[in-house]
Design an enzyme around this catalytic site. Sequence first.
Site, mmCIF file in Angstrom:
data_model
loop_
_atom_site.group_PDB
_atom_site.id
_atom_site.type_symbol
_atom_site.label_atom_id
_atom_site.label_comp_id
_atom_site.label_asym_id
_atom_site.label_seq_id
_atom_site.Cartn_x
_atom_site.Cartn_y
_atom_site.Cartn_z
ATOM 1 N N ASP A 115 -2.223 -30.815 -4.333
ATOM 2 C CA ASP A 115 -3.591 -30.440 -3.239
ATOM 3 C C ASP A 115 -3.811 -31.598 -2.423
ATOM 4 O O ASP A 115 -3.969 -31.347 -1.342
ATOM 5 C CB ASP A 115 -4.826 -30.097 -4.062
ATOM 6 C CG ASP A 115 -4.934 -28.738 -4.924
ATOM 7 O OD1 ASP A 115 -3.886 -27.776 -4.321
ATOM 8 O OD2 ASP A 115 -5.390 -28.709 -5.701
ATOM 9 N N GLU B 43 -4.197 -32.860 -14.645
ATOM 10 C CA GLU B 43 -4.418 -31.770 -15.255
ATOM 11 C C GLU B 43 -3.718 -31.645 -16.727
ATOM 12 O O GLU B 43 -2.714 -32.503 -16.889
ATOM 13 C CB GLU B 43 -3.414 -30.578 -14.660
ATOM 14 C CG GLU B 43 -3.985 -30.482 -13.190
ATOM 15 C CD GLU B 43 -2.950 -29.641 -12.480
ATOM 16 O OE1 GLU B 43 -3.349 -28.931 -11.327
ATOM 17 O OE2 GLU B 43 -1.759 -29.320 -12.509
#
Length: 399
Positions: free
Chosen positions: A168, A152
Amino acid sequence: MPHTLTRGALPLAAATTLLGGLLALGSPGRADAAVPDTIPLKITNNSGRSEPVYVYDLGTQLSSGRQGWADADGVFHAWPAGGNPPTPAPDAAIPGPAAGQSKTIRIPKFSGRIYFSYGRKLDFRLTTGGLVQPAVQNPSDPNRDILFNWSEYTLNDAGLWLNSTQVDMFSAPYAVGVQRADGGTTTTGHLKSGGYSGFFAALRAQPGGWGNLVQTRSDGTVLRALSPLYGVETGALPANVMDDYVNRVWQKYTTSTLTVTPFADQPNTKYYGRVSGNVMNFTNSAGTVVTSFQKPDASSVFGCHKLLDAPNDTVRGPISRTLCAGFNRSTLLVNPSQPDATADGFYRDAVTNQYARAVHAQMADGKAYAFAFDDVGHQESLVHDGSPRQAYLTLDPLS
């Protein structure tokens, strides 16, 4: 700084979460900033794997707020309209470097993700609202049998924020880095030698269903371990996996006080938690109740949401972040003053986030984003510079 819980992974048939919903990790920007419109990202393939690598730069263009992807030159392309059911997205894949080689692309001012996959391109779809992300906890997701991962980032006028994330899932290992304005380089995300296989061995050896988080392909390839949040949601982990610890915390703070000092730079801002029945009430220094929390379940703990929701405010959100970190790290019983300053006492209780414990144990520098607010106490795997010269993404061996 706050880390956004990336809950984009949803079954294609019910996808509503958009990649453009990711919040910027950085500040809104400075008028005097000298950050160019794009910066180089050097991708190095040290994986030792022979398959082709595909890279994707997907996110929200900060200047326009539009969702889309960037090509290898950093040129933005907006997504076309999607459909219901979701329609195939345009092919945004950038050929990555072969094993032992590097390739440099340019990344624009985005808030989004750098995906990479081995052997096959990822299958992205578009709804009427935007991009659908892979949802590998769903057995029918078309990306389930692909080995892939993502980083990210936010690049804006205030600089670059780039992290490695396991919020995740834990999968194909990689590290991130930034060359600072002074010419030095900061990196994070590398595993210890043998850390990849060591993580899966530790998870499988943990009783109570933790090994059920591991997903393998029919050819025996280990693909990933789902986060415990998805483990609870899919039934791989029992829904009561954290109940014993939560019950002990509730019992302790029925007769004693939990003190939360959420801001390191504001040591006089404190909140005081006491349990009454099923509710933990927090008061400020004047004794006024400022927010309350119902006793959380495992999903709320692992996801830092639902009963531990953390709005972007100055009171409930910061308290919830601190509680979430304390529950995942199992420090609330041993330290009534939160957050903890060091990691020495993390994950010591028999009931804890065993996934996060195993992730951190295998990181070379101990840093990771193993749950949404793993940045509490600066345990996150994040690099940042206000005037970045270059960013780095290194694909590491699966060993």
